[in-house]
Design a protein around this motif. Sequence first.
Motif, PDB file in Angstrom:
ATOM      1  N   GLY A  72       0.814  -1.221   0.000  1.00  0.00           N
ATOM      2  CA  GLY A  72       0.000   0.000   0.000  1.00  0.00           C
ATOM      3  C   GLY A  72       0.836   1.253   0.000  1.00  0.00           C
ATOM      4  N   GLY A  73       2.057   1.155  -0.519  1.00  0.00           N
ATOM      5  CA  GLY A  73       2.970   2.299  -0.483  1.00  0.00           C
ATOM      6  C   GLY A  73       3.140   2.992  -1.811  1.00  0.00           C
ATOM      7  N   LEU A  74       2.124   2.911  -2.674  1.00  0.00           N
ATOM      8  CA  LEU A  74       2.224   3.551  -3.980  1.00  0.00           C
ATOM      9  C   LEU A  74       1.083   4.551  -4.140  1.00  0.00           C
ATOM     10  N   PRO A  75       1.281   5.798  -3.708  1.00  0.00           N
ATOM     11  CA  PRO A  75       0.215   6.794  -3.843  1.00  0.00           C
ATOM     12  C   PRO A  75      -0.004   7.183  -5.296  1.00  0.00           C
ATOM     13  N   LEU A  76      -1.235   7.533  -5.612  1.00  0.00           N
ATOM     14  CA  LEU A  76      -1.581   7.956  -6.960  1.00  0.00           C
ATOM     15  C   LEU A  76      -1.496   9.472  -7.083  1.00  0.00           C
ATOM     16  N   GLU A  77      -0.982   9.949  -8.210  1.00  0.00           N
ATOM     17  CA  GLU A  77      -0.956  11.373  -8.513  1.00  0.00           C
ATOM     18  C   GLU A  77      -2.092  11.646  -9.497  1.00  0.00           C
ATOM     19  N   LEU A  78      -3.200  12.126  -8.998  1.00  0.00           N
ATOM     20  CA  LEU A  78      -4.413  12.233  -9.792  1.00  0.00           C
ATOM     21  C   LEU A  78      -4.474  13.533 -10.587  1.00  0.00           C
ATOM     22  N   THR A  79      -4.814  13.377 -11.871  1.00  0.00           N
ATOM     23  CA  THR A  79      -5.054  14.516 -12.756  1.00  0.00           C
ATOM     24  C   THR A  79      -6.228  14.144 -13.661  1.00  0.00           C
ATOM     25  N   GLN A  80      -6.658  15.103 -14.490  1.00  0.00           N
ATOM     26  CA  GLN A  80      -7.685  14.797 -15.480  1.00  0.00           C
ATOM     27  C   GLN A  80      -7.006  14.132 -16.687  1.00  0.00           C
ATOM     28  N   VAL A  81      -7.442  12.932 -17.017  1.00  0.00           N
ATOM     29  CA  VAL A  81      -6.756  12.135 -18.028  1.00  0.00           C
ATOM     30  C   VAL A  81      -7.707  11.787 -19.169  1.00  0.00           C
ATOM     31  N   ALA A 112     -15.877   6.499 -15.055  1.00  0.00           N
ATOM     32  CA  ALA A 112     -15.469   7.812 -15.571  1.00  0.00           C
ATOM     33  C   ALA A 112     -15.069   8.732 -14.429  1.00  0.00           C
ATOM     34  N   ARG A 113     -15.754   8.607 -13.309  1.00  0.00           N
ATOM     35  CA  ARG A 113     -15.343   9.300 -12.092  1.00  0.00           C
ATOM     36  C   ARG A 113     -14.700   8.265 -11.194  1.00  0.00           C
ATOM     37  N   VAL A 114     -13.391   8.202 -11.272  1.00  0.00           N
ATOM     38  CA  VAL A 114     -12.658   7.144 -10.600  1.00  0.00           C
ATOM     39  C   VAL A 114     -12.814   7.242  -9.088  1.00  0.00           C
ATOM     40  N   SER A 115     -13.184   6.116  -8.479  1.00  0.00           N
ATOM     41  CA  SER A 115     -13.236   6.015  -7.021  1.00  0.00           C
ATOM     42  C   SER A 115     -11.954   5.345  -6.565  1.00  0.00           C
ATOM     43  N   VAL A 116     -11.024   6.132  -6.090  1.00  0.00           N
ATOM     44  CA  VAL A 116      -9.686   5.641  -5.796  1.00  0.00           C
ATOM     45  C   VAL A 116      -9.683   4.810  -4.522  1.00  0.00           C
ATOM     46  N   THR A 117      -8.987   3.667  -4.568  1.00  0.00           N
ATOM     47  CA  THR A 117      -8.890   2.787  -3.409  1.00  0.00           C
ATOM     48  C   THR A 117      -7.450   2.669  -2.932  1.00  0.00           C
ATOM     49  N   ALA A 118      -6.659   3.712  -3.198  1.00  0.00           N
ATOM     50  CA  ALA A 118      -5.267   3.731  -2.764  1.00  0.00           C
ATOM     51  C   ALA A 118      -4.921   5.133  -2.304  1.00  0.00           C
ATOM     52  N   PRO A 119      -3.826   5.273  -1.520  1.00  0.00           N
ATOM     53  CA  PRO A 119      -3.441   6.612  -1.065  1.00  0.00           C
ATOM     54  C   PRO A 119      -3.183   7.540  -2.241  1.00  0.00           C
ATOM     55  N   CYS A 120      -3.594   8.779  -2.105  1.00  0.00           N
ATOM     56  CA  CYS A 120      -3.357   9.787  -3.140  1.00  0.00           C
ATOM     57  C   CYS A 120      -2.408  10.841  -2.600  1.00  0.00           C
ATOM     58  N   LEU A 121      -1.530  11.311  -3.426  1.00  0.00           N
ATOM     59  CA  LEU A 121      -0.568  12.325  -3.033  1.00  0.00           C
ATOM     60  C   LEU A 121      -1.096  13.681  -3.463  1.00  0.00           C
ATOM     61  N   GLN A 123      -1.448  17.525  -4.564  1.00  0.00           N
ATOM     62  CA  GLN A 123      -0.531  18.292  -5.402  1.00  0.00           C
ATOM     63  C   GLN A 123       0.496  19.039  -4.562  1.00  0.00           C
ATOM     64  N   ALA A 124       0.070  19.619  -3.436  1.00  0.00           N
ATOM     65  CA  ALA A 124       0.972  20.416  -2.616  1.00  0.00           C
ATOM     66  C   ALA A 124       2.063  19.567  -1.977  1.00  0.00           C
ATOM     67  N   GLN A 125       1.812  18.243  -1.841  1.00  0.00           N
ATOM     68  CA  GLN A 125       2.779  17.380  -1.168  1.00  0.00           C
ATOM     69  C   GLN A 125       3.672  16.627  -2.146  1.00  0.00           C
ATOM     70  N   ARG A 126       3.451  16.791  -3.433  1.00  0.00           N
ATOM     71  CA  ARG A 126       4.264  16.074  -4.385  1.00  0.00           C
ATOM     72  C   ARG A 126       5.666  16.660  -4.419  1.00  0.00           C
ATOM     73  N   LEU A 127       6.638  15.787  -4.556  1.00  0.00           N
ATOM     74  CA  LEU A 127       8.021  16.238  -4.567  1.00  0.00           C
ATOM     75  C   LEU A 127       8.321  16.987  -5.853  1.00  0.00           C
ATOM     76  N   PRO A 128       9.130  18.033  -5.789  1.00  0.00           N
ATOM     77  CA  PRO A 128       9.592  18.670  -7.020  1.00  0.00           C
ATOM     78  C   PRO A 128      10.318  17.641  -7.878  1.00  0.00           C
TER      79      PRO A 128
END
Length: 266
Positions: free
Chosen positions: A80-89, A235-244, A246-251
């Motif tokens: 469970g250590g793979l957070p998703l970086e969600l955007t409009q795709v 179409a509206r994804v219901s995420v079942t994993a940790p999400c990162l 935007q403010a916490q994403r690493l540069p």
Amino acid sequence: MREESAVTSADRDLAQFLAVVSHEMRTPLTSIISFSELLRGEAAGLSPDGLRFLAIIERNADRLLRLIDDLLMLNRLEAGGLPLELTQVSLPDLAAEAVKNAAPVAAKSGVTVHLDAGDGPLVRADSRRLAQVLDNLIGNAIKFSRADGLVRVRLRHARGTWRIGVSDTGIGIPADEAARLFGPFVRGSNARIAGLPGTGLGLAIVKSLVEMHGGQVKVDSVLGEGATFSVTLPARVSVTAPCLPQAQRLPQAQRLPQTRRVRPTQ
């Protein structure tokens, strides 16, 4: 209860062992790849035998690198250590890019890849992870197809659900093995007999990534005629994993470097 606890402990120990081994193997493998790239830059000075030996080194280093990457990815997914970086795709755009990327391998194998993507809404998803799903399914379809084979990638949206199908005209999957195919280290017996390369990890990763996005994946196959892998995504994804967030994403400069792939060779 005691037996279940022992099994859980054994699974945890195995996962930790695989993670440690994968990390330890990566350092010397990086050196092998780096020096092989230096040799490739001096290819003009190599004899025919030297070029052949270099191609063998590159091919097997790439194979081992893929195995390590898959092991590390699967370990992170299971932990469970793979957070998703969600955007409009845009799934049609993502599929078009995946087909484009697969074109050189398909051409080398004599396989045609056809994309049929309908219109539909954007999905809130991790584009990099969904690209992995498409790359894996399309890559498998090409690998298991015969020369002059056809791979179809089809996307349709209806009633709030995207349906992605990747079908091939390859060797197919034995009926009694299809249900187990999404487990780690599982491969079709006919693929092993045919000597086709693979680790049996790719579809396990596909299943985990799709389910993290609230979707499902299944396979239908006729032995000797081909297989179709079908992915459904809301179409509206219901995420079942940790999400990162935007403010916490690493540069970009602070992110772990992406693994370099060895250029395919004959």
